[in-house]
Write a protein that holds these residues in place. Sequence first.
Motif, PDB file in Angstrom:
ATOM      1  N   ILE A 263      37.582  17.747  48.182  1.00 18.98           N
ATOM      2  CA  ILE A 263      37.280  18.253  49.520  1.00 18.98           C
ATOM      3  C   ILE A 263      38.078  19.531  49.751  1.00 18.98           C
ATOM      4  N   PRO A 264      37.608  20.433  50.621  1.00 13.95           N
ATOM      5  CA  PRO A 264      38.311  21.700  50.851  1.00 13.95           C
ATOM      6  C   PRO A 264      39.728  21.474  51.370  1.00 13.95           C
ATOM      7  N   PRO A 265      40.651  22.365  51.053  1.00 17.39           N
ATOM      8  CA  PRO A 265      42.045  22.207  51.513  1.00 17.39           C
ATOM      9  C   PRO A 265      42.181  22.124  53.030  1.00 17.39           C
ATOM     10  N   ASP A 266      41.313  22.849  53.793  1.00 16.00           N
ATOM     11  CA  ASP A 266      41.462  22.806  55.245  1.00 16.00           C
ATOM     12  C   ASP A 266      41.038  21.466  55.834  1.00 16.00           C
ATOM     13  N   GLN A 267      40.431  20.583  54.996  1.00 16.28           N
ATOM     14  CA  GLN A 267      40.132  19.226  55.441  1.00 16.28           C
ATOM     15  C   GLN A 267      41.190  18.225  54.991  1.00 16.28           C
ATOM     16  N   VAL A 268      42.078  18.686  54.103  1.00 18.30           N
ATOM     17  CA  VAL A 268      43.163  17.826  53.643  1.00 18.30           C
ATOM     18  C   VAL A 268      44.371  17.951  54.555  1.00 18.30           C
ATOM     19  N   ARG A 269      44.621  19.169  55.027  1.00 20.91           N
ATOM     20  CA  ARG A 269      45.826  19.428  55.831  1.00 20.91           C
ATOM     21  C   ARG A 269      45.470  20.397  56.948  1.00 20.91           C
ATOM     22  N   ALA A 270      45.953  20.120  58.142  1.00 25.23           N
ATOM     23  CA  ALA A 270      45.682  20.977  59.292  1.00 25.23           C
ATOM     24  C   ALA A 270      46.455  22.284  59.171  1.00 25.23           C
ATOM     25  N   GLY A 271      45.835  23.364  59.679  1.00 23.77           N
ATOM     26  CA  GLY A 271      46.499  24.652  59.709  1.00 23.77           C
ATOM     27  C   GLY A 271      46.387  25.460  58.439  1.00 23.77           C
ATOM     28  N   VAL A 272      45.604  25.026  57.461  1.00 20.33           N
ATOM     29  CA  VAL A 272      45.450  25.777  56.216  1.00 20.33           C
ATOM     30  C   VAL A 272      44.624  27.032  56.474  1.00 20.33           C
ATOM     31  N   HIS A 273      45.029  28.143  55.888  1.00 23.63           N
ATOM     32  CA  HIS A 273      44.299  29.407  56.020  1.00 23.63           C
ATOM     33  C   HIS A 273      42.887  29.234  55.448  1.00 23.63           C
ATOM     34  N   LEU A 274      41.866  29.517  56.283  1.00 23.13           N
ATOM     35  CA  LEU A 274      40.485  29.237  55.876  1.00 23.13           C
ATOM     36  C   LEU A 274      40.049  30.110  54.699  1.00 23.13           C
ATOM     37  N   GLY A 275      40.461  31.385  54.678  1.00 23.77           N
ATOM     38  CA  GLY A 275      40.083  32.253  53.566  1.00 23.77           C
ATOM     39  C   GLY A 275      40.646  31.776  52.247  1.00 23.77           C
ATOM     40  N   LEU A 276      41.908  31.344  52.230  1.00 29.11           N
ATOM     41  CA  LEU A 276      42.513  30.830  51.000  1.00 29.11           C
ATOM     42  C   LEU A 276      41.911  29.488  50.615  1.00 29.11           C
ATOM     43  N   SER A 277      41.558  28.670  51.616  1.00 32.04           N
ATOM     44  CA  SER A 277      40.909  27.383  51.326  1.00 32.04           C
ATOM     45  C   SER A 277      39.586  27.605  50.605  1.00 32.04           C
ATOM     46  N   GLU A 278      38.810  28.560  51.106  1.00 29.55           N
ATOM     47  CA  GLU A 278      37.529  28.871  50.465  1.00 29.55           C
ATOM     48  C   GLU A 278      37.740  29.413  49.052  1.00 29.55           C
ATOM     49  N   LEU A 279      38.770  30.221  48.878  1.00 31.62           N
ATOM     50  CA  LEU A 279      39.062  30.806  47.562  1.00 31.62           C
ATOM     51  C   LEU A 279      39.402  29.718  46.547  1.00 31.62           C
ATOM     52  N   ALA A 280      40.185  28.733  46.959  1.00 30.63           N
ATOM     53  CA  ALA A 280      40.534  27.641  46.052  1.00 30.63           C
ATOM     54  C   ALA A 280      39.292  26.869  45.625  1.00 30.63           C
ATOM     55  N   MET A 281      38.368  26.632  46.561  1.00 30.38           N
ATOM     56  CA  MET A 281      37.146  25.898  46.217  1.00 30.38           C
ATOM     57  C   MET A 281      36.257  26.706  45.282  1.00 30.38           C
ATOM     58  N   ARG A 282      36.215  28.039  45.467  1.00 26.69           N
ATOM     59  CA  ARG A 282      35.390  28.868  44.572  1.00 26.69           C
ATOM     60  C   ARG A 282      35.932  28.852  43.147  1.00 26.69           C
ATOM     61  N   ALA A 283      37.254  28.779  43.001  1.00 30.45           N
ATOM     62  CA  ALA A 283      37.841  28.721  41.659  1.00 30.45           C
ATOM     63  C   ALA A 283      37.671  27.343  41.039  1.00 30.45           C
ATOM     64  N   LEU A 284      37.727  26.282  41.865  1.00 29.32           N
ATOM     65  CA  LEU A 284      37.596  24.922  41.354  1.00 29.32           C
ATOM     66  C   LEU A 284      36.147  24.483  41.219  1.00 29.32           C
ATOM     67  N   ALA A 285      35.193  25.347  41.606  1.00 26.92           N
ATOM     68  CA  ALA A 285      33.777  24.983  41.510  1.00 26.92           C
ATOM     69  C   ALA A 285      33.342  24.757  40.072  1.00 26.92           C
ATOM     70  N   ASN A 286      34.142  25.209  39.094  1.00 25.47           N
ATOM     71  CA  ASN A 286      33.809  24.991  37.691  1.00 25.47           C
ATOM     72  C   ASN A 286      33.782  23.511  37.344  1.00 25.47           C
ATOM     73  N   ASN A 287      34.542  22.681  38.097  1.00 20.15           N
ATOM     74  CA  ASN A 287      34.662  21.273  37.759  1.00 20.15           C
ATOM     75  C   ASN A 287      33.665  20.418  38.542  1.00 20.15           C
ATOM     76  N   GLY A 288      32.651  21.031  39.080  1.00 17.94           N
ATOM     77  CA  GLY A 288      31.637  20.264  39.779  1.00 17.94           C
ATOM     78  C   GLY A 288      31.757  20.300  41.286  1.00 17.94           C
ATOM     79  N   ALA A 289      32.796  20.942  41.836  1.00 18.56           N
ATOM     80  CA  ALA A 289      32.927  21.048  43.281  1.00 18.56           C
ATOM     81  C   ALA A 289      31.900  22.038  43.819  1.00 18.56           C
ATOM     82  N   THR A 290      31.628  21.943  45.103  1.00 16.77           N
ATOM     83  CA  THR A 290      30.686  22.861  45.736  1.00 16.77           C
ATOM     84  C   THR A 290      31.458  23.947  46.456  1.00 16.77           C
ATOM     85  N   ALA A 291      31.231  25.197  46.085  1.00 22.96           N
ATOM     86  CA  ALA A 291      31.914  26.305  46.747  1.00 22.96           C
ATOM     87  C   ALA A 291      31.536  26.326  48.223  1.00 22.96           C
ATOM     88  N   SER A 292      32.547  26.429  49.093  1.00 23.95           N
ATOM     89  CA  SER A 292      32.282  26.359  50.534  1.00 23.95           C
ATOM     90  C   SER A 292      31.628  27.644  51.031  1.00 23.95           C
TER      91      SER A 292
END
Length: 558
Positions: A263-292
Motif C-alpha cells: 500500500i502507498p506510504p501515505d496510507q501507512v503513516r500520517a503526514g507522509v509527503h504525497l510526492g515522495l509517496s508516489e515516487l516510492a510506489m513508482r519505483a516499487l511497481a516492478n514487483n507487482g505494485a500499482t503506481a499511484s
Amino acid sequence: MAERSTAAVDVAGAGGDESSTAEADQSTADGVAQKRQPGTEHDQAQGDAVVTDQVPAQALELHSGHKLARRYRLEECVTRLDGFSSWRAMDEMLRRAVGVHILPTDHPRARSVLSAARAAALLGDPRFVQVLDAVEDDDLVYVVHEWLPDATELTGLLASGPLEAHEAYQMVLQVSQAMAAAHREGLAHLCITPSTVLRTSAGQWRIRGLAVSSALRGISTDTPQRADTEALGALLYAALTHRWPYETDAHGLAGLPKDLGLIPPDQVRAGVHLGLSELAMRALANNGATASRHESACTTPEELAKAVTEMPRVRRPEPSFTPPSEYVRPPYAPTGYTAAGPVPPPVPTPPAPLDTKTGKALKWAVSALLIAALGLGSWQLAATLLDKKHEPLKTVPQNAPQDDKPKAPLPIAIEDATDFDPFGSDGREKPADIGKVYDSKSGTYWQTDYYSGDAKFGNLKSGVGVILDLGKKQSVGKVTVTFVGETSVELRAASGADGAQPTSFDAFKKVAQGSGTKVTLTPGKDLESRYLLVWLTKLPPESAGTFRGRVVDIKVTS
C-alpha cells in the motif's frame, strides 16, 4: 564500537534464536555478509537476482596483526562468510583506516571479484565508497576500500524513526543520480540495502559495495537496472514509513501486515509527503505494485532520478526557536542573595567634582571667559557688516545651471545565458540549468560538475563560466554574482562586441575579479559591451575531497 557501527553494514535480519557468533558473522564493511535464503526480504527487494554458485562457508585462517603487502595491518574481522572474510585494517603507509575483503585465489568467485573491484575503481565517482586497491598476491586475492568512521548508515538513522521529508528527498535524489551514473558505465550494485547507503557528517549521501558486493555473493540478474531501481524504491519507502515494504521484517524494521499487499506510504503513516509517496510506489511497481495516480513505473535509476528532479523541490524545514525562560527566584532564597551569590553592600556615590569650593570658583571663571568671548565676537561681526554696507548685492541669474545629481544605476536585463567550458573535453558544463542564473529566484542555481582533489578544478582546467547576452552593446557599471559557498570569480568582456557571440576564451578580456559568496565586480573604467563572461576560477568544497561551484543569481547594472 563507534567506528564499527558506522562501517559495518548490511546486517541480515537474524532471528532471536540465532547465536551471537552468527550475528557477528553477518556484519561486514560494505554490505557483503547478508545471509540470504530463498523467499527472504532480500530476494524480494532485488527482483530476480539469483546466486550463481554455491561455495562452502569456510574463510582463510587469518588473524589480527597479519600484514598484506607489508602495508595493510589487519585489526578486526567483521565477517567470515562463503569462503571470504572482511576486515577493518590500517594502511600503515598513509596511516588511515581501510576495509579489506580477502579470498583465496582458488575461490570460484575470486576472478569476478577482482574484475568487479577494478571496474568500480575506474568509475571514480565520489558518491561511491572508493575501491583503493585490488590485488592478487600468491595464494590471496584482496580488495581494499575506503573506511568512513564519520558516516552513518541509513539503518542507524532509521533506528529512531522515519526521516524528515527533506532528508528523504535528498537521499533518493543523490542515490538515484549516483546509480544512474554507474549504470551508464555498465556497473550495477544488486545488493542495495539501508546498510549500504551512508550519510556523511557534511550531509552527503554515499553508496558502498558497487559491483563488489554482488560479486562476493555470486549474485547476478538479467535485469540489473530494474533490480537496483526497486531496491531504491524500498529505501525510500522505509525512510518515509519506518516499515520495510514486504511482509518479512528486515534491517531492524517491521514488515507490512500479511495479506494486505503493498500500500502507498501515505496510507501507512500520517503526514507522509504525497510526492515522495508516489515516487516510492513508482519505483516499487516492478514487483507487482500499482503506481499511484496513474503515473508510469520507474524501471531504471535514470528514470527514477529524472522523476525526482521533475517533482517540486522539498525544502528544508525552518528551525524552531525557543526563547530562554526567565529566571524565577526560588521562594526559599533570601532577598540579599542571587543565583551568583550574596548581593554586595551599596557603594556611596562620591560628590560631583564641581560641587566643591574649588569647583565653584572654576565655574565662575569659565563663565566670565565665555561672556568676554561673546562680546568680542559680536563687536567683530558688527564691524564687518558696516564695512560691507556700500557693496552691491550679488545676485544669481535665474537661468544659472545647477549641479546635476549623480544618476542612480539602472538594471540591465540579461537576454540570454550560455555555459562556457572551452577547456573541457566536451565543451559543455550543465547547460540544462543555465537559465537559473538570471531567473531572480534565490532557491535555484546553476552548478558545475564535480572536481576532485583541488579547488582549482582538480588542475584539469583553468575554469568554467557563463556568457551573458545583454541583447545589445550597453554601458556596464557593475555585475553582482551570488554563489553557494565562497567562490573566486573574474568578470571578462568582449570588447565592443555587438554581433555574433564570441566562441574563444581569448576574445574576452578580464575587467574585474573577486571572491566570496556575494561578489560585486566593478570594471576599473567605462565598459561598453554586449557579451560578458562570468568566469569561475576557484570552487568551494562540496564534500571531503570534492569541489563544485553553484551560481544562484547574476545582476547587471549600468
